[in-house]
Design an enzyme around this catalytic site. Structure first.
Site, PDB file in Angstrom:
ATOM      1  N   TYR A  58       0.853  -1.184   0.000  1.00  0.00           N
ATOM      2  CA  TYR A  58       0.000   0.000   0.000  1.00  0.00           C
ATOM      3  C   TYR A  58       0.888   1.232   0.000  1.00  0.00           C
ATOM      4  O   TYR A  58       1.776   1.369   0.839  1.00  0.00           O
ATOM      5  CB  TYR A  58      -0.890  -0.007   1.247  1.00  0.00           C
ATOM      6  N   LYS A 100       5.449   8.815   9.177  1.00  0.00           N
ATOM      7  CA  LYS A 100       5.219   8.181  10.474  1.00  0.00           C
ATOM      8  C   LYS A 100       6.264   8.568  11.514  1.00  0.00           C
ATOM      9  O   LYS A 100       6.125   9.583  12.181  1.00  0.00           O
ATOM     10  CB  LYS A 100       5.068   6.671  10.308  1.00  0.00           C
ATOM     11  N   ASP A 109       9.391   2.627  -0.625  1.00  0.00           N
ATOM     12  CA  ASP A 109       8.376   3.206   0.245  1.00  0.00           C
ATOM     13  C   ASP A 109       8.694   2.775   1.674  1.00  0.00           C
ATOM     14  O   ASP A 109       8.353   1.676   2.093  1.00  0.00           O
ATOM     15  CB  ASP A 109       6.986   2.731  -0.170  1.00  0.00           C
TER      16      ASP A 109
END
Length: 423
Positions: free
Chosen positions: A128, A258, A223
């Protein structure tokens, strides 16, 4: 609010039932609106690596807020956060701050298309990369949880330029390169997948991607929105590959979020200087954001990285010890109850699957006994442990998860397994 929530997985559609509404959190614990306390393994889906309400991070946020909320002009804090990222990641020479992981990934792909003059992007089923149109093809995490591998409202003209292979399948990737090598602008991949549960790369998979990309003039985009500064100082590329190796074994671009925001909305993308200098205003590839580099969010991220980097990274030793203890305890409980389950971990990220074989790609998660996972989830919730509400998500351990929290967690698993009769 659609579904009563601000993000789909929070609605508990992946496990059924009613979600816990949280009113506060401290350390390794969440407190629900009903006053019940839970040991937390959601961790804000990754950023709360120091636990909730770390006093130094809270103080940094308070100090920054007293100086102003948003300026729309450069600040020293942005530069200092960028310097910390560049120092930790040998593959990153310039970095641009943004506000979300989706912004980071979609901006990185815009840059990759501009730099290569190509349009196609290759991604992996179950990985994702945010909710930009081109990524909502065989997406993992929330999209897999609610059974929507792609989304209405996404033009076919966009998805026509998205190629999909199975994670860890280098042969299938090579086949796509044979057919489209002069059309693929970028391969984007989670170096350690965390959006179909925790799935590590097979030996040689990432190295093979690097070789295929180099041979075809394609950019390799990691990612690390989830793994960046989470599985190691820097991220998965540092944990898995020697940090001094540059172009031969490193991605061209990296996306972060994050942890670098310490629980506030900060993300970034960065990479080689010759690529990043194509971003406006240095170059012609446009990307902007009113709240990019917000001083309060940057302060939280800077303080979080400062704490993680102290004392030769002692925080990572603590994270590794706690996560390893949890892994070993779950393995022992599996033997006690004669469970057929697989526990997979990388650093402070961990998943368990009711499966016969190690999970290596999305189809393995789809084929696991997810109903058992859901049943155990609710039993654990009743016993005071809150996991992410989906078998496609990953558990996160923080520095606030000490021996006592791990012991209490394993005791809750023991009670839950005995009550659930999952063997």
């Amino acid at each position: 609010m659609p579904g009563g929530v601000s993000s789909p997985v929070r609605a508990f559609r992946g496990v059924g039932g009613e979600p816990v509404f949280v009113r506060s959190a401290e350390g390794a614990h969440l407190v629900g609106e009903d006053g019940r306390s839970y040991i937390d393994y959601i961790g804000g889906y990754g950023p709360m690596i120091l636990g909730h309400g770390h006093p130094e991070v809270v103080e940094a946020i308070r100090d920054a807020a007293e100086g102003g909320q948003s300026f729309g002009v450069p600040t020293l804090g942005e530069v200092e956060l960028a310097e910390a990222i560049i120092e930790a990641l040998p593959s990153v020479e310039l970095v641009r701050l943004v506000s979300s992981g989706t912004e980071a990934t979609m901006s990185a792909l815009r840059l990759a298309r501009a730099a290569t003059g190509r349009e196609k992007v290759l991604k992996y089923a179950g990985c994702y990369h945010g909710h930009a149109d081109s990524f909502l093809v065989a997406a993992g995490s929330g999209a897999a949880t609610i059974g929507v591998p792609s989304s209405p409202g996404v033009p076919s003209s966009v998805t026509d330029n998205t190629l999909v292979a199975q994670y860890n399948d280098l042969d299938a990737t090579a086949g796509l390169f044979e057919r489209h090598s002069d059309e693929i602008a970028a391969v984007i991949v989670e170096p350690v997948a965390g959006n179909m549960g925790l799935v590590p790369p097979r030996d040689g998979f990432l190295e093979g991607l690097r070789q295929l990309c180099t041979q075809s003039g394609t950019l390799l985009v990691f990612d690390e929105v989830m793994t960046g500064f989470r599985v190691a100082w820097g991220g998965a590329q540092v944990r898995l590959w020697h940090p001094q190796v540059r172009t031969e074994h490193q991605p061209d671009l990296t996306c972060l979020a994050k942890v670098i925001g310490g629980g506030l909305p900060v993300a970034a993308y960065g990479g080689r200087r010759d690529l990043m200098e194509q971003i406006a205003p240095s170059g012609n590839v446009y990307q902007a954001g009113t709240l990019s580099g917000n001083p309060i969010a940057v302060a939280a991220g800077r303080k979080t990285l400062e704490i993680l980097g102290r004392d030769n990274g002692i925080a990572y030793d603590r994270l590794e010890a706690s996560a390893a203890s949890l892994e070993a305890g779950l393995a022992a409980l599996g033997e006690k109850y004669e469970l057929t389950w697989k526990i997979q971990r990388c650093g402070s990220m961990l998943s368990f699957f009711f499966a016969d074989q190690p999970v290596q790609q999305l189809s393995d998660v789809d084929g696991s006994r997810r109903e058992l996972w859901k049943r155990l989830f609710h039993q654990l919730l009743a016993n005071g442990v809150h996991l992410p509400p989906s078998p496609y998500e990953t558990l996160f351990v923080s520095t606030a998860h000490g021996p006592r929290e791990i012991e209490e967690t394993l005791a809750a698993f023991d009670r839950s397994l005995a009550q659930s009769e999952l063997s």
